[in-house]
Design a protein around this motif. Structure first.
Motif, short mmCIF file in Angstrom:
data_model
loop_
_atom_site.label_atom_id
_atom_site.label_comp_id
_atom_site.label_asym_id
_atom_site.label_seq_id
_atom_site.Cartn_x
_atom_site.Cartn_y
_atom_site.Cartn_z
N GLU A 1 38.50 24.14 13.36
CA GLU A 1 37.14 23.61 13.34
C GLU A 1 36.54 23.66 11.92
O GLU A 1 36.79 22.79 11.12
N THR B 1 36.39 29.58 12.75
CA THR B 1 35.18 28.80 12.98
C THR B 1 33.98 29.44 12.28
O THR B 1 34.07 30.55 11.74
N ARG C 1 36.40 21.19 22.20
CA ARG C 1 35.81 21.17 20.87
C ARG C 1 34.30 20.95 20.96
O ARG C 1 33.77 20.54 21.99
N ARG D 1 40.29 20.00 14.72
CA ARG D 1 38.84 20.00 14.90
C ARG D 1 38.44 20.79 16.14
O ARG D 1 37.28 21.16 16.31
#
Length: 215
Positions: free
Chosen positions: A106, A67, A155, A194
């Protein structure tokens, strides 16, 4: 038998040791912990020059793209990280070509999609706030073989998928039919999500990555 060697991408930012402040390679510890728990040997990868990617492919069994700031962030936002963007773009392209197992999380999904010629939608909300989301998964996909046809995930509302890149297929969607996961077609384990699997209790994705890396 040695544990599979899993390279985990990081970002550069100032860090403090006593009175010293130096740029450091930073990665959230849950990524290291989950790879270790899954049976892999986690190694932090600094965003080196793209010319070094072939050396990494020769030495590592699999990769996690982690991320961070949105790929291609504007300089004025204060989040731009062009060194990392260039490195991870070249790394994920090489992993696709070499059929090396990888899990892109992500921001990693953003990197993969853009690297393969796709585009992104603007962020829908604060990227730092995690919310629980139900997703539907294509059961015949690599991801579906790991998670089944449904999953509850955590998320943030970072940039979503707009145009899907070449060689990529969507394999999971939220209730509004927004794409929540992509896979590289005909790749043993080229999975991008995601959501944030390192923040939940479901460790199946990390176990699957390590299993493929050790196969």
């Amino acid at each position: 038998m040695p544990r599979p060697l899993i390279g985990i991408t990081s970002h550069l930012e100032p860090a403090r040791w006593g009175s010293w402040v130096r740029e450091a390679a930073v990665v959230a510890t849950p990524f290291l912990r989950e790879v270790d728990r899954a049976g892999g040997l986690p190694v932090v990868l600094a965003p080196v020059h793209p010319r070094r990617v072939d050396d990494l492919l020769a030495r590592f069994d699999g990769f996690v793209l982690t991320t961070g700031a949105p790929v291609g962030a504007d300089e004025d936002s204060g989040e731009a990280d062009p060194r990392r963007d260039r490195f991870e773009t070249e790394l994920v392209r090489a992993a696709v070509t070499a059929r090396r197992p990888f899990l892109a999380v992500e921001r990693g999904l953003q990197v993969l999609n853009v690297a393969m010629g796709g585009s992104l939608l603007p962020a829908a909300g604060p990227a730092h706030r995690l919310v629980d989301t139900d997703v539907t998964v294509n059961v015949s996909s690599v991801l579906g073989k790991v998670l089944g046809d449904r999953a509850r995930v955590r998320r943030a509302d970072g940039p979503g998928v707009n145009r899907i890149g070449a060689e990529l297929v969507p394999v999971a969607w939220d209730g509004a039919q927004a794409v929540e996961a992509l896979e590289v077609a005909d790749h043993p384990f080229g999975v991008a999500v995601r959501w944030r699997p390192e923040e939940g209790a479901d460790r199946r994705l990390f176990r699957a990555l390590v299993e493929h890396a050790g196969g």
